[in-house]
Design a protein around this motif. Structure first.
Motif, PDB file in Angstrom:
ATOM      1  N   GLY A 201       0.792  -1.226   0.000  1.00 25.42           N
ATOM      2  CA  GLY A 201       0.000   0.000   0.000  1.00 25.42           C
ATOM      3  C   GLY A 201       0.820   1.270   0.000  1.00 25.42           C
ATOM      4  O   GLY A 201       0.277   2.361   0.148  1.00 25.42           O
ATOM      5  N   LEU A 235      -2.845   7.452  -0.211  1.00 23.81           N
ATOM      6  CA  LEU A 235      -3.072   6.149   0.406  1.00 23.81           C
ATOM      7  C   LEU A 235      -4.484   5.635   0.123  1.00 23.81           C
ATOM      8  O   LEU A 235      -5.430   6.416   0.020  1.00 23.81           O
ATOM      9  N   HIS A 236      -4.593   4.311   0.017  1.00 28.00           N
ATOM     10  CA  HIS A 236      -5.875   3.618  -0.206  1.00 28.00           C
ATOM     11  C   HIS A 236      -6.473   3.965  -1.571  1.00 28.00           C
ATOM     12  O   HIS A 236      -7.689   4.075  -1.722  1.00 28.00           O
ATOM     13  N   ARG A 238      -7.623   3.387  -5.461  1.00 24.30           N
ATOM     14  CA  ARG A 238      -8.260   2.279  -6.176  1.00 24.30           C
ATOM     15  C   ARG A 238      -8.635   2.756  -7.572  1.00 24.30           C
ATOM     16  O   ARG A 238      -8.727   3.963  -7.815  1.00 24.30           O
ATOM     17  N   HIS A 409     -11.879   9.963  -3.332  1.00 26.70           N
ATOM     18  CA  HIS A 409     -10.832   8.992  -3.024  1.00 26.70           C
ATOM     19  C   HIS A 409      -9.738   9.061  -4.078  1.00 26.70           C
ATOM     20  O   HIS A 409      -9.985   9.496  -5.220  1.00 26.70           O
TER      21      HIS A 409
END
Length: 455
Positions: A201, A235-236, A238, A409
């Motif tokens: 990650g 971060l995180h 997608r 995001h």
């Protein structure tokens, strides 16, 4: 010439010496039989210090000098260079260039600029601000930037380091048509690249500051913290669903779109018929609210120059007006290949800025996100997927999914694609968050629609 630091610091004396060298070389070229000649003498020095994990990783000090000469035998051209400024070495260099010129093929476009195009008188643009910094001082600044990044959050787990660079130099350029000129210059920078997260990650980002004057550099701690915040925000990440969406290029990336315009409108691409803007002069190439302005004469700016790489006067001009392409970027050679006149762009563009007639003072990045409403904010591009012959554009990207004008995001493992001709005409807004990189500046650019390949 003595290579001591004291000699380098005596710029007026060194400039006088370089003028003598250029004059000497031009005389030697004429004596050898050259119909025309040009020469340039340059010298630079730099300090680069990189730190990682709060310790010095590398220290590099550079010192370079060279003399290059180009001679013409009619429309035959030959060039040679040397770092030895002794009389014997200068003669050997001129002889080598002359030997090459005598045996190359004739080129009807070869030759020096016309005398009336040369910058025989030019202003001082305040481009020289040496930085009195040593390796120890540069190390402290780099470590300060990295420490600020590491202390921003526990999720900043590592860095690729921080670096400080200080460069200064000077040169003299001359030719047998009466031009003789030169000036000193400086460029300085500081950068840091933090890593956030752990394992698979992990995410990396960076930030930097650059200027001709060290006093104009951003505070190292601020650079470190902002770089860390950028890494943390990734971060995180997608992917998003494949589709066609509005795309907003953050200002540091949007500068690259302006660079793509320069590349496509440059003489080298045009005369080789390797540009999608072939024969586009006088036609709409950008959205009708956009202008592109070039101004070589801004004091202290990183893209300023009182003359181009051939000694030609550059032009303060409008390159694009109301979306219409009004000028190319031409050197003497490429202009002749196209049957045109040089625009003073041998060596590149000068302080190019993209502006929208619709931009208001409050049009910062959040305002553009609200204008986009739903789409993709792109903050990093990966790979070199640009075909300047067709205009086809395809790049790997990282960014953020925006919905309702708000970042929802981070997004990775995507490709954005389009065609530069359509992208240029589809620029619906330019932000007031103007960012400069080298000789180009623009705010963030919103494009109405591009293909996004994700899940």
């Amino acid at each position: 010439m003595n290579d001591s630091t004291e000699d380098f610091l005596d710029i007026p004396a060194q400039q006088a010496r370089f003028r003598e060298l250029v004059t000497d070389v031009l005389q030697r070229a004429r004596k050898a039989g050259a119909t025309d000649a040009a020469a340039e003498v340059s010298e630079s020095r730099g300090l680069s210090v990189a730190a990682r994990q709060l310790a010095v990783e590398t220290i590099e000090q550079t010192r370079d000098r060279s003399l290059a000469v180009t001679v013409f035998a009619g429309q035959r051209r030959g060039s040679a260079s040397t770092s030895d400024f002794s009389a014997d070495a200068l003669q050997r260099t001129v002889d080598a260039a002359w030997h090459i010129a005598r045996y190359t093929a004739e080129d009807p476009a070869a030759g020096l600029p016309e005398p009336d195009q040369l910058a025989l008188h030019y202003p001082d643009l305040d481009l020289y601000h040496p930085w009195a910094i040593d390796a120890e001082g540069a190390k402290r600044l780099a470590i300060r930037a990295e420490r600020a990044a590491l202390s921003t959050s526990r999720d900043i787990t590592n860095t690729e380091g921080a670096s400080v660079d200080a460069t200064e130099g000077h040169f003299v350029l001359g030719n047998s048509r009466g031009f003789l000129g030169g000036y000193p210059y400086s460029r300085h920078s500081l950068s840091v690249a933090p890593i956030a997260g752990r394992g698979d990650g992990m995410q990396r980002d960076f930030w930097y500051t650059s200027a001709r004057r060290a006093e104009d550099l951003a505070d190292p701690a601020e650079v470190g913290r902002y770089a860390a915040q950028r890494a943390l925000s990734r971060l995180h990440a997608r992917p998003v669903k494949t589709g066609r969406y509005p795309v907003l290029f953050e200002a540091p990336l949007a500068v690259g779109l302006l660079g793509a315009l320069v590349q496509a409108a440059s003489g080298g691409a045009l005369y080789r018929k390797a540009s999608f803007l072939l024969d586009a002069l006088g036609t709409p190439v950008l959205a009708d609210h956009l202008d592109v302005i070039e101004n070589p004469y801004i004091p202290g700016a990183q893209g300023s120059s009182p003359f181009d790489a051939e000694g030609v006067r550059p032009q303060a001009r409008r390159v694009v007006g109301g979306g219409v392409l009004e000028g190319y970027f031409l050197s003497t050679y490429t202009a002749r290949k196209l049957g045109m006149a040089t625009t003073g762009n041998a060596g590149g563009s000068h302080n190019l800025s993209l502006r929208s007639q619709r931009t208001q003072a409050g049009d910062d990045l959040p305002a553009l996100l609200r204008k986009m409403d739903t789409g993709l904010l792109v903050t990093e591009l990966i790979g070199q997927g640009v075909n300047y012959v067709t205009g086809d554009y395809s790049r790997g990207a990282f960014g953020y999914w925006v919905q309702g004008g708000v970042i929802r995001h981070p997004v990775h493992e995507i490709t954005i694609a389009g065609n530069l001709a359509e992208m240029f005409r589809g620029m619906v807004a330019v932000g007031a968050d103007v960012y400069g990189r080298g000789a180009k500046s623009t705010g963030s650019i919103l494009i109405d629609q591009m293909a996004v390949a994700g899940q």
